[in-house]
Design a protein around this motif. Structure first.
Motif, PDB file in Angstrom:
ATOM      1  N   HIS A 164      -0.969  -5.244 -15.126  1.00 45.42           N
ATOM      2  CA  HIS A 164       0.392  -5.658 -14.791  1.00 45.42           C
ATOM      3  C   HIS A 164       1.222  -4.388 -14.693  1.00 45.42           C
ATOM      4  O   HIS A 164       1.067  -3.491 -15.526  1.00 45.42           O
ATOM      5  N   ILE A 165       2.072  -4.320 -13.677  1.00 42.16           N
ATOM      6  CA  ILE A 165       2.810  -3.070 -13.495  1.00 42.16           C
ATOM      7  C   ILE A 165       4.262  -3.236 -13.913  1.00 42.16           C
ATOM      8  O   ILE A 165       4.825  -4.330 -13.871  1.00 42.16           O
ATOM      9  N   GLY A 166       4.840  -2.142 -14.338  1.00 39.67           N
ATOM     10  CA  GLY A 166       6.232  -2.143 -14.746  1.00 39.67           C
ATOM     11  C   GLY A 166       6.665  -0.724 -15.055  1.00 39.67           C
ATOM     12  O   GLY A 166       5.993   0.234 -14.679  1.00 39.67           O
ATOM     13  N   ILE A 167       7.788  -0.623 -15.739  1.00 37.23           N
ATOM     14  CA  ILE A 167       8.292   0.696 -16.126  1.00 37.23           C
ATOM     15  C   ILE A 167       8.566   0.713 -17.628  1.00 37.23           C
ATOM     16  O   ILE A 167       8.584  -0.331 -18.278  1.00 37.23           O
ATOM     17  N   VAL A 168       8.763   1.921 -18.145  1.00 35.42           N
ATOM     18  CA  VAL A 168       9.240   2.049 -19.521  1.00 35.42           C
ATOM     19  C   VAL A 168      10.721   1.683 -19.505  1.00 35.42           C
ATOM     20  O   VAL A 168      11.522   2.298 -18.819  1.00 35.42           O
ATOM     21  N   SER A 169      11.074   0.622 -20.242  1.00 30.78           N
ATOM     22  CA  SER A 169      12.461   0.148 -20.231  1.00 30.78           C
ATOM     23  C   SER A 169      13.322   0.884 -21.239  1.00 30.78           C
ATOM     24  O   SER A 169      14.520   1.072 -21.019  1.00 30.78           O
ATOM     25  N   ALA A 170      12.733   1.260 -22.353  1.00 29.30           N
ATOM     26  CA  ALA A 170      13.487   1.944 -23.401  1.00 29.30           C
ATOM     27  C   ALA A 170      12.504   2.596 -24.358  1.00 29.30           C
ATOM     28  O   ALA A 170      11.323   2.246 -24.377  1.00 29.30           O
ATOM     29  N   LYS A 171      13.014   3.552 -25.125  1.00 23.01           N
ATOM     30  CA  LYS A 171      12.164   4.213 -26.116  1.00 23.01           C
ATOM     31  C   LYS A 171      12.674   3.888 -27.512  1.00 23.01           C
ATOM     32  O   LYS A 171      13.775   3.346 -27.671  1.00 23.01           O
ATOM     33  N   ASN A 172      11.878   4.240 -28.511  1.00 20.85           N
ATOM     34  CA  ASN A 172      12.309   4.118 -29.903  1.00 20.85           C
ATOM     35  C   ASN A 172      12.741   2.712 -30.268  1.00 20.85           C
ATOM     36  O   ASN A 172      13.728   2.518 -30.954  1.00 20.85           O
ATOM     37  N   ARG A 173      12.024   1.732 -29.773  1.00 25.93           N
ATOM     38  CA  ARG A 173      12.327   0.366 -30.175  1.00 25.93           C
ATOM     39  C   ARG A 173      11.694   0.088 -31.537  1.00 25.93           C
ATOM     40  O   ARG A 173      10.697   0.704 -31.900  1.00 25.93           O
ATOM     41  N   LEU A 174      12.267  -0.886 -32.227  1.00 30.84           N
ATOM     42  CA  LEU A 174      11.775  -1.282 -33.543  1.00 30.84           C
ATOM     43  C   LEU A 174      11.685  -0.066 -34.458  1.00 30.84           C
ATOM     44  O   LEU A 174      10.673   0.210 -35.067  1.00 30.84           O
ATOM     45  N   PHE A 175      12.793   0.650 -34.498  1.00 26.23           N
ATOM     46  CA  PHE A 175      12.958   1.809 -35.379  1.00 26.23           C
ATOM     47  C   PHE A 175      11.900   2.865 -35.123  1.00 26.23           C
ATOM     48  O   PHE A 175      11.216   3.323 -36.028  1.00 26.23           O
TER      49      PHE A 175
END
Lengths: 347, 411
Positions: free
Chosen positions: B213-224
């Motif tokens: 499945h393709i996509g992008i990195v939406s955000a970093k440093n999730r869940l602390f």
């Protein structure tokens, strides 16, 4: 000055719209730019809307079909809404045609409809299935799925195109607990979503090659998730050859005799079926010849996972006495496998 | 006004002419297709199938622990309310009010996870070392299976021994007896860029071919700081699988980690919100997991006073079994620093401690209630988060959803 400019723009936009709307525009008027546009333009004239009967609120009375011959053959997914005398086809130009029902294929779950080609203005533009090797697909391939999602297109409005990739191939053995699929072969998985109405439509590569017939959105019992899938076009060819080209198929008659391994599993009474541990092995049985022993855990028959005694029986019922299958089992910390010739149960 | 319009037109013209100088190839995105397929080919050898057998442990459902494996239980049907007749006409189908048996409040059915129920399908794993350490999703072990098998493409099926796990990250380690396995390359999380391509691989539908499945990195440093957020579809069909970049290097492992932790954390599956736990930055934790340690989110055991907007975080209560209570922290104390970092407010305090695991130590500086001086306490060892804390909705613990204090009358 600015206001006048806006009015001119608006008028231009409106006239462009009214020119387009409601008119069965000819194919040549468009100038597709990208490869995706080219692919969509190439296949759209062969995609039709199928309307059928439904007395049930949960069943949508619409689907999509694909023109496969100049003589009016249209392929779609066989389903309860396809009924004699109550099935209509809306062509690319908006014309509505009553459809005859040709014999469906129960194993594929597809059916051909036929409309009268003499009632069609101009020529039907069939998407004759490509050569099997051209219709090959691979994981990560870019695709376009075309169909009448949610019945958004009426009359000559064009059906919807969605972009996606081939997610992968769903192997028969690894997906056999999926609900709602008649077809028993490998499927194409895609992330171009099969919304209601999209089924019966096609999955195409970006050069417009038809690689799959869209199925309903599938419910995977394996993972409890929903999946979009399509039957590979090459698997449809024998059926199309028979009913469109008139080539008789040699259908091998397979007689199934219940298969017997000689394994007695350790089954407890309870609401949950335990893993398929061997309790006893009948002497001189196929399992005894293979070397299965008590306390072995049977984990696979051919490619089919066996996670419980119930699944062992389910999977075994797919085979017939006389067939040789590969059995995989766990003994202690070792995983072993071997070929087992299924027999008939001795009296 | 007029001059700004002219200025805008000039800028617009400039933009158009800049565009004219660099013609756009609308088919440029098609270059991604071969890139994607190369990445799949690179990563496919170390993406393996996990199969589990047996096990009865109860898993976490919407209403606390439920047996994840029972027969399907009935869901409460949505009560169909008869439409009120438009002008008082009696409707033929509507139940008459006299003989309506539904008037009595029915006892609430002791149900049943709404929505998702985990089944025992295959999941995916990633080869961590050539001698057979395999990273899997904790999701695969929810039933506490008696047997775990790993299918390595081209190499066959292996019996796997379970080792440790990190429940705060939703990952676990298993070991198979094999040598010379193809190994994943992991990208350090600080090299990951938001917006870069992320391809989520799984191996559950065909032994010889992964799914993507393709996509992008939406955000970093999730869940602390534990995970990347991606928009490629993740679901039980690819949990445990590798999320790779365009070179086929692993950005993270796809896991169900919705913050509330209900329904085994999968309620956001296929929603465009997925999580990939980063691996390159937790080598020390992996070493502990290889020794069989079960790592859990750390639990300090303080409830914060929401009306206190800082500086510092004011304690509203300390559950008696918690580490904070043992360190004699009390209601009314204000935590002003964590490991020397000044605490700005409650959410900041959450961020400072929520990345820690049970057994980690924190040094708190507090302003005791009624005292004027700051007091630095000896290091406090965090406890493992107790089950009761895990079971409740944690959304209130998240900085992003930290509830604002209610407005009081007269202020």
């Amino acid at each position: 000055m600015r206001a006048l400019f806006v009015v001119v723009l608006l008028a231009a936009a409106l006239s462009a719209q009214t020119a387009d709307f409601g008119k069965a525009y000819s194919f040549a008027e468009r100038r597709p730019k990208t490869r995706v546009e080219v692919a969509i333009d190439r296949v759209l004239p062969s995609i039709v809307k199928v309307h059928g009967a439904s007395g049930l609120a949960t069943i949508n009375a619409y689907a999509t079909g694909i023109v496969v011959s100049t003589r009016g053959h249209i392929l779609t997914l066989d389903q309860i809404m396809i009924q004699k005398g109550r099935t209509r086809v809306v062509l690319y130009d908006g014309s509505v045609h009553d459809a005859l029902l040709l014999p469906g294929d129960a194993e594929l779950g597809v059916r051909l409809l036929k409309i009268d080609p003499s009632e069609v203005q101009g020529e039907l533009q069939p998407l004759w299935p490509p050569e099997p090797e051209r219709a090959a697909f691979r994981t990560g391939q870019f695709v376009v799925s075309v169909g009448n999602s949610f019945r958004l297109a009426e009359f000559s409005e064009k059906v919807s195109a969605t972009f996606g990739v081939v997610v992968g191939r769903a192997n028969t053995a690894l997906r056999y607990r999926m609900a709602d699929v008649d077809y028993d072969g490998d499927l194409i998985l895609t992330d171009a979503c099969n919304n209601p109405g999209q089924f019966g439509g096609g999955l195409f590569t970006l050069d417009g090659t038809w690689i799959g017939l869209n199925l309903r959105l599938l419910d995977s019992k394996e993972t409890n998730t929903m999946l979009s899938a399509a039957i590979p076009t090459r698997d449809l060819l024998p059926y199309l050859d028979e009913y469109v080209l008139g080539k008789r198929r040699q259908q091998p008659v397979v007689e199934k005799t219940p298969a017997w391994t000689g394994v007695v599993l350790f089954e407890q009474a309870g609401r949950q079926s335990p893993p398929a541990y061997v309790e006893r092995v009948r002497p001189d049985s196929p399992a005894a010849k293979l070397g299965l022993r008590p306390d072995d855990l049977i984990v696979r028959l051919d490619d089919y996972s066996v996670r419980s005694c119930v699944e062992f029986r389910d999977v075994l019922a797919r085979f017939s006495a006389g067939q040789t299958i590969k059995v995989t089992w766990k003994r202690g910390t070792r995983v072993l496998d071997g070929d087992l010739l299924l027999a008939e149960e001795p009296r | 006004m007029r001059s700004s319009g002219v200025g805008g037109a000039v800028i617009l013209l400039a933009a158009i002419s800049a565009n004219a100088q660099r013609p756009v190839d609308p088919d440029e995105f098609l270059h991604l297709e071969p890139v994607l397929q190369r990445a799949i080919a690179t990563a496919a050898p170390f993406v393996v199938t996990i199969e589990t057998f047996g096990g009865t442990r109860r898993t976490l459902g919407a209403d606390g622990p439920v047996d994840g494996d029972g027969p399907p239980r009935p869901r409460p049907a949505p009560k169909a309310k008869p439409e009120p007749a438009p002008d008082g006409e009696p409707q033929p189908d509507a139940p008459k009010p006299d003989d309506a048996p539904d008037e009595k409040p029915k006892p609430k059915l002791p149900l049943v996870p709404e929505g998702f129920q985990q089944t025992r399908g295959r999941t995916t794993g990633v080869v961590l070392t050539s001698d057979g350490w395999i990273l899997v999703s904790r999701f695969a072990l929810n039933f506490d299976p008696t047997t775990v098998l790993v299918v390595v493409p081209g190499r066959g099926t292996f019996h796997a021994e379970r080792a440790g796990e990190d429940t705060s990250r939703g990952i676990a380690l298993v070991k198979i007896d094999a040598e010379g396995l193809p190994v994943a390359t992991f990208v350090p999380p600080d090299e990951v860029r938001v917006g870069q391509w992320a391809f989520a691989l799984g191996r559950t539908f065909a032994a010889d071919e992964p799914t993507v499945h393709i996509g992008i990195v939406s955000a970093k440093n999730r869940l602390f700081g534990r995970a990347l957020q991606i928009d490629a579809y993740t679901s039980p069909a690819n949990y445990g699988g590798a999320v790779v970049d365009v070179h086929g290097r692993v950005l993270g492992i796809a896991v169900p980690l919705s913050p509330s932790g209900r329904n085994a954390g999968v309620e956001w599956y296929d929603s465009g919100i997925g999580f990939a736990v980063t691996i390159a930055d937790i080598r020390d934790l992996l070493a502990r997991m290889q020794q069989g340690h079960v790592l859990q989110r750390g639990w300090l055991g303080v409830q914060l006073e929401l009306a206190h907007l800082g500086p510092g975080a004011k304690i509203a209560g300390t559950p008696k079994d918690g580490a904070a209570a043992r360190a004699h922290l009390r209601k009314g104390d204000v935590i002003v620093a964590v490991d020397g970092v000044e605490v700005q407010n409650g959410p900041h305090f959450q961020m400072l401690v929520s990345s820690r695991l049970g057994g980690d130590r924190v040094t708190l500086t507090v302003l005791k209630k009624g005292a004027g001086e700051r007091l630095t306490l000896p290091p406090i060892e965090l406890l493992d988060t107790p089950w009761s804390e895990q079971a409740q909705d944690k959304s209130a613990d998240l900085p992003a959803s930290f509830p604002l204090p209610e407005k009081q009358e007269g202020r």
